[in-house]
Scaffold this active site. Sequence first.
Site: not given
Length: 333
Positions: A175, A137, A13
Amino acid sequence: MPSTVVVGGFFGDEGKGKIISYLAQNDNPSIVVRGGAGPNAGHTIEDGNKKYKVRMLPSGFLNKKARLMIGPGVVVHPDVLHKEIEEFGTAQRSFVDNNCGIIEKTHTDADGGGRLKEKIGSTGSGTGPANADRAMRTLKMAKEIPSLKPYLIDVAQELHTALDAEENVLVEGTQGTFLSLWHGTYPFVTSKDVTASGICADIGLGPKNVDDVMVVFKSYVTRVGTGTLQGELPMDEVAKRGWSEIGTVTGRQRRAAEFDFALAKRAVMLNSATQIALTKLDVLFPECAHKNSFEDLSAAAKKFITDIEDKTDVAVMLIGTGPGVTDIIDLRE
């Protein structure tokens, strides 16, 4: 071989979308490439009277000449990607690495309730469960999804071909540093590392091929959901200061605190930052709104910027003075 990596310095943010959009238009990169976790990250870009919200494509899409790429370290939700490609009209210049992981309904279902949603404050996008399956995986790859076939590419090869041709490459992180799985406020973090090193690994860019790392800080600190926030202000005080914000992806109220110099210094260290971009100076100092020159800033705003530089030992090169892409002061040579 000019490449710039842009990452968040706090808890997301920070206004990376605005900074990346400005760099994409001003520096004219041939490629804007995204690393990071997945569609749990949202960037908001304001251009004139238009507002764009982006979760999968790089925020540099407003440069109509740039090729837009998603690195193999990112998990992709095909529906979200297709919607953005259609909305922004980027079908001819959007690319996904063959080895991007795929978010399916089982992942969004797992992310929509239980511990991840209730304790960690997950966005419900399916990103965390998909990254968990990748570690096991068992996750499907983009090259297995027919609808993605027109967009498939070897992102690392394309990046290095561009750099060898001395083209500009802009690398977009998502982020923020302290949401990193390794370096953040665990367990209230995202599902992988999102520092500059992690973002570069996501796209296949080695350390010697990075010219600049720009860390983006907001003029105050915000955080969505749970987790530590030093100096957190009561919500009525946040509103009084005009710092009330809503998360792009979650729609949740952001918690807020004053600028954290110690946290900023650590973010600079963890990312090997060479430059700082500071956003929302106009929110902290309304008299600075829409200014395009450092000389026109108030004495208090100039001191705030100087304090950041003194305490982090890194120069503030971009200063956001409003929501628009052009509301910026560029101090780079």
